[in-house]
Every structure is written in structure tokens, then in C-alpha cells.
Design a protein around this motif. Structure first.
Motif, PDB file in Angstrom:
ATOM      1  N   CYS A  38       1.288  -0.757 -55.714  1.00 13.91           N
ATOM      2  CA  CYS A  38       2.750  -0.271 -55.857  1.00 13.91           C
ATOM      3  C   CYS A  38       3.540  -1.315 -55.660  1.00 13.91           C
ATOM      4  N   ASN A  39       4.883  -1.217 -55.951  1.00 17.52           N
ATOM      5  CA  ASN A  39       6.185  -1.912 -55.560  1.00 17.52           C
ATOM      6  C   ASN A  39       6.694  -1.601 -54.327  1.00 17.52           C
ATOM      7  N   PRO A  40       6.515  -2.437 -53.267  1.00 18.05           N
ATOM      8  CA  PRO A  40       6.757  -1.689 -51.942  1.00 18.05           C
ATOM      9  C   PRO A  40       8.470  -1.981 -51.635  1.00 18.05           C
ATOM     10  N   ASN A 225       5.382   0.091 -61.719  1.00 19.37           N
ATOM     11  CA  ASN A 225       6.436  -0.827 -61.448  1.00 19.37           C
ATOM     12  C   ASN A 225       7.510  -0.305 -60.338  1.00 19.37           C
ATOM     13  N   PHE A 226       7.729   0.942 -60.440  1.00 20.89           N
ATOM     14  CA  PHE A 226       8.675   1.590 -59.393  1.00 20.89           C
ATOM     15  C   PHE A 226       8.260   2.223 -58.155  1.00 20.89           C
ATOM     16  N   GLY A 227       6.761   1.857 -57.795  1.00 19.40           N
ATOM     17  CA  GLY A 227       6.249   2.275 -56.605  1.00 19.40           C
ATOM     18  C   GLY A 227       6.057   3.757 -56.338  1.00 19.40           C
ATOM     19  N   GLY A 270      19.618  -0.583 -61.490  1.00 16.23           N
ATOM     20  CA  GLY A 270      18.947  -1.796 -62.055  1.00 16.23           C
ATOM     21  C   GLY A 270      18.913  -3.050 -61.411  1.00 16.23           C
ATOM     22  N   PRO A 271      19.891  -3.372 -60.552  1.00 21.92           N
ATOM     23  CA  PRO A 271      19.918  -4.710 -59.581  1.00 21.92           C
ATOM     24  C   PRO A 271      18.882  -4.559 -58.656  1.00 21.92           C
ATOM     25  N   GLU A 272      18.880  -3.369 -58.052  1.00 15.48           N
ATOM     26  CA  GLU A 272      17.551  -3.369 -56.965  1.00 15.48           C
ATOM     27  C   GLU A 272      16.414  -3.293 -57.260  1.00 15.48           C
ATOM     28  N   TYR A 273      16.178  -2.769 -58.670  1.00 18.21           N
ATOM     29  CA  TYR A 273      15.006  -2.945 -59.207  1.00 18.21           C
ATOM     30  C   TYR A 273      14.511  -4.368 -59.725  1.00 18.21           C
ATOM     31  N   VAL A 274      15.390  -5.129 -60.225  1.00 26.80           N
ATOM     32  CA  VAL A 274      15.344  -6.546 -60.368  1.00 26.80           C
ATOM     33  C   VAL A 274      14.972  -7.459 -59.299  1.00 26.80           C
ATOM     34  N   GLN A 275      15.648  -6.942 -58.117  1.00 27.40           N
ATOM     35  CA  GLN A 275      15.481  -7.808 -56.784  1.00 27.40           C
ATOM     36  C   GLN A 275      14.216  -7.558 -56.125  1.00 27.40           C
ATOM     37  N   SER A 276      13.715  -6.015 -56.452  1.00 30.58           N
ATOM     38  CA  SER A 276      12.323  -5.841 -55.914  1.00 30.58           C
ATOM     39  C   SER A 276      11.282  -6.683 -56.705  1.00 30.58           C
ATOM     40  N   VAL A 350      -0.075  -7.238 -53.163  1.00 36.88           N
ATOM     41  CA  VAL A 350       0.876  -7.989 -52.572  1.00 36.88           C
ATOM     42  C   VAL A 350       1.767  -7.071 -51.758  1.00 36.88           C
ATOM     43  N   ARG A 351       1.931  -7.585 -50.512  1.00 40.17           N
ATOM     44  CA  ARG A 351       2.691  -6.712 -49.640  1.00 40.17           C
ATOM     45  C   ARG A 351       3.702  -7.751 -48.516  1.00 40.17           C
TER      46      ARG A 351
END
Length: 395
Positions: A38-40, A225-227, A270-276, A350-351
Motif C-alpha cells: 500500500c501507499n502509507p 497507488n492510493f493505499g 492531487g498535490p497530496e497524492y504527488v507528495q505521497s 516500503v514503509r
């Protein structure tokens, strides 16, 4: 409790048990999860808070049709809706690809995601497995793969980029050349389920090239991608004829209300996703460095949100997995049940750094009998701050 929990792995032939099953067999407190990719960092706490507030509204009513949800996603990704089919997870789309488009045989490099081998075998197709070599770091040689396909007369070819479990990556130009060389096959599938985590190339996806070719499908996963694996949503991109053929077989309400809610939230986040994604790539570099410091442990290069590692000589993966879970409350993916792999290999998701320090401490004790020590601080490996940040929401 320990025996009942670890027995779940022995009774689950192809995949790890679900977190729900593990929770039911334990005291209800879940382990630190290095197993499920997942994306944490996404969704953000604020997004989860919004979903929690609107839970009753979301689950009480029917979702919109798949066409409505697909149109919103395509607007976000700047893709034509006629070239996209959304599914209840990428595995639903793999199932329909197999039923509709795989006539007699399919080639796939191994080890890889198990549904690419299991699904066609379940429907009586011949699966030609191209073994990735440990001696070359499990890198896929596309020229040799093409020769393998020609020698066996295979009708369908699959490439996972990055590959699961090793994270191996192929550059866009090489995949496009392969697609063109295989233009006479019934189908070429490029599974890009983990591509959003890659930073080896600025625009690595071949979705736009796929739309122009008569026999190419690109598969993408949103849950990874979105966890949000539990929501079950993914999509494929192909020319309108291929995409429409799959779309015509899907139920009108194959996407659930949670999937719809998340898709319609995305344009505001969108910006929060890119930063993740940026943070996951930094964590991958740091985690690789920390694991590489363990004696005898081999860490393979990865462009996914996971690392493939070979345990030291003498270490047995199922024993390491069970002890990490029962003694340290850490869940890892032992890869002995993946075709083309063995029990000497683990896939580790990855965590964040605090979790990685706990993982390293646990591995030190399980592998070497080392006493507990203060985990190392954050890595200062060169280049950890350099990562590809997409210029926009991309397919």
C-alpha cells in the motif's frame, strides 16, 4: 495464538492471508504490515476523516454507473473514456482479459504477480513461464523474452513494469519496441500496477502508445497507488475496440460507492497524492540502505513500493516470517509460494523510517540472534531527496 496465526500461511497456498483473518486469529491488534504493498501516505488523515463522516451516506445508496465513474477518472487522467474500462480491482480485469482475449497460450516472466500464471491455468490455457535469473538480479531481457515467445509460438505476452515481487523496471522505449515486435500476437499486456512509484524515468507509462495499437492493453491499479486495496478498483487502457470489448462484459454496478467517492475526491487532492509518491520513493532509498547493511542480506534494485531481498545462507523464509510475526508483530511476505522464487526470498513493502528501524531490529534478532539495540537513525544516502514528481495527474 502464535500457532493459529502462522497456520494461516500454511493453509493459504498462493497468497498471504488477509489482515482481517490475521486480526481474527490474534488479539485484534494488527501487526506492522510489510506484506501488503500500500501507499502509507495516501489518503491523508483529512481524507479518511471525510470518508468516516460520510460513511452512512456512502454505503447506504447505490453507486453511479461505471460509465459515470470512468468518465470522472478519465477527466482526471486526461484519457478518452472509450479507451478505458474500470474494474473491481485489477484481478477482475485480468479475469476478463483471460476469458475474452487469451485463446490458447500466454507467456509471462516469473516470478511475478500470481494471477498472471494462475488465472489462465485455471481456464485450461498453456502458460509459458520465462524464468528471470537470480544471477542477473531478476532483470528481464526483452530480446531473450521475445525469442522465448517465438520459439514456443505463444499467442499472448505479459510484462509487469515494475515487476512484482522484485521491482524490476524497463524503460519506456524498450517496452514500445517490444510491443511493435510483437504486433502479430493476439495480445500484449503491460501491467503498470506499481508504475506510479517509479522514479527512473520522467514519463514511463505506455498508455498513450497502447491506445494507438490494435493488440495492446495497459493495466493500472488504483488501490495500490492510493493505499486502498479494500476498495477494489483498477482500470485498463487500450484502443476503443479492445477496451469496449472488455467494458461490454462488466456489470453496470461493478464499482462500489467507496470507489466512486474516492475517484470524485481525487481532483481536490492531487498535490497530496504527488507528495505521497515523493515520500515513498525517499523511503525506498532509505530502507534499501538500512537493509543492505545487514550481513548476508541481498537487496535487489526496485522501482516499486517494495523491496525483494534474499536471506543469508542458512536462513529459511517461513521460519523468519513466523518468528517476525509472533516475536516482533511484524508481517513480511515470504516468497516460497511464488513460481520462480523460493523460500530464501522476502518481499518487503516500503514503509516510514520508524517502522523500518523496527523491521531491521527484528531481523537482526531473528537472523543473527543479536541483542536488541537502539535502531539506527535515518539514512543519509546520497540522492535520497531526488525523486520524480509528476508534472500533473498522469495515467
Amino acid at each position: 495464538m502464535a500457532d493459529s496465526v502462522t497456520s494461516l500461511f500454511r493453509s493459504n497456498a498462493a497468497h498471504s492471508p488477509s489482515m482481517a483473518a490475521l486480526a481474527r486469529e490474534s488479539d485484534g491488534a494488527g501487526p506492522v504490515d510489510f506484506c501488503i504493498p500500500c501507499n502509507p501516505y495516501f489518503p491523508t488523515p483529512a481524507m479518511f476523516e471525510d470518508m468516516a463522516t460520510r460513511l452512512r451516506e456512502i454505503i447506504t445508496y447505490y453507486p453511479s454507473s461505471a460509465d459515470t465513474i470512468t468518465a470522472e477518472l478519465c477527466s482526471l487522467l486526461q484519457l478518452p473514456p472509450q479507451c478505458v474500462a474500470m474494474g473491481n480491482g485489477s484481478t477482475e480485469l485480468i479475469t476478463w482479459i483471460d476469458h475474452l482475449l487469451v485463446r490458447e497460450s500466454l507467456a509471462v516472466p516469473v516470478p511475478t504477480f500470481g494471477r498472471w500464471t494462475d488465472q489462465p491455468m485455471e481456464t485450461g490455457k498453456r502458460v509459458d513461464m520465462f524464468p528471470l535469473q537470480e544471477s542477473s538480479g531478476f532483470a528481464l531481457d526483452l530480446a531473450q523474452y521475445a525469442e522465448f515467445i517465438r520459439a514456443r509460438g505463444t499467442k499472448v505476452a505479459v510484462i509487469c513494469n515494475p515487476n512484482n515481487p522484485d521491482g524490476g523496471f524497463l524503460h519506456k522505449h524498450a517496452i514500445v519496441q517490444f510491443m511493435d515486435a510483437m504486433a502479430d500476437l493476439d495480445l500484449v499486456v503491460i501491467d503498470e500496477s506499481f508504475l506510479e512509484f517509479a522514479d527512473a524515468e520522467n514519463e514511463p507509462s505506455v498508455v498513450h502508445e497502447a491506445m494507438l495499437r490494435p493488440n495492446v492493453i495497459v493495466l493500472r491499479s488504483l488501490g495500490k497507488n492510493f493505499g486502498l486495496h479494500g476498495i477494489r478498483f483498477g482500470y485498463l487502457v487500450a484502443n476503443p475496440s479492445l477496451a469496449g470489448r472488455v467494458r461490454s462484459m462488466l456489470p453496470k454496478w461493478n464499482l462500489n460507492s467507496f470507489a466512486e467517492h474516492v475517484v470524485f475526491m481525487l481532483k481536490e487532492h492531487g498535490p497530496e497524492y504527488v507528495q505521497s509518491l515523493h515520500q515513498v520513493r525517499r523511503d525506498r532509498m532509505d530502507m534499501s540502505g538500512q537493509l543492505s547493511s545487514l550481513p548476508g542480506l541481498t537487496v535487489y534494485p526496485s522501482q516499486g513500493n517494495f523491496l525483494f531481498v534474499r536471506l543469508p545462507v542458512g536462513a529459511e523464509g517461513t521460519v523468519v516470517r513466523d518468528r517476525m510475526l509472533t516475536e516482533h508483530r511484524i508481517l513480511v511476505r515470504e516468497c516460497g509460494n511464488k513460481i520462480g522464487s523460493s523460500s530464501r526470498f522476502l518481499r518487503l513493502v516500503v514503509r516510514p523510517q520508524a517502522d523500518v528501524r523496527r523491521l531491521v531490529s527484528g531481523l537482526e534478532q531473528v537472523l543473527y540472534g543479536a541483542p536488541r539495540r537502539e535502531p539506527p537513525g535515518p539514512s543519509t544516502l546520497p540522492g535520497t531527496a531526488t525523486a520524480r514528481v509528476p508534472r500533473r495527474w498522469t495515467a
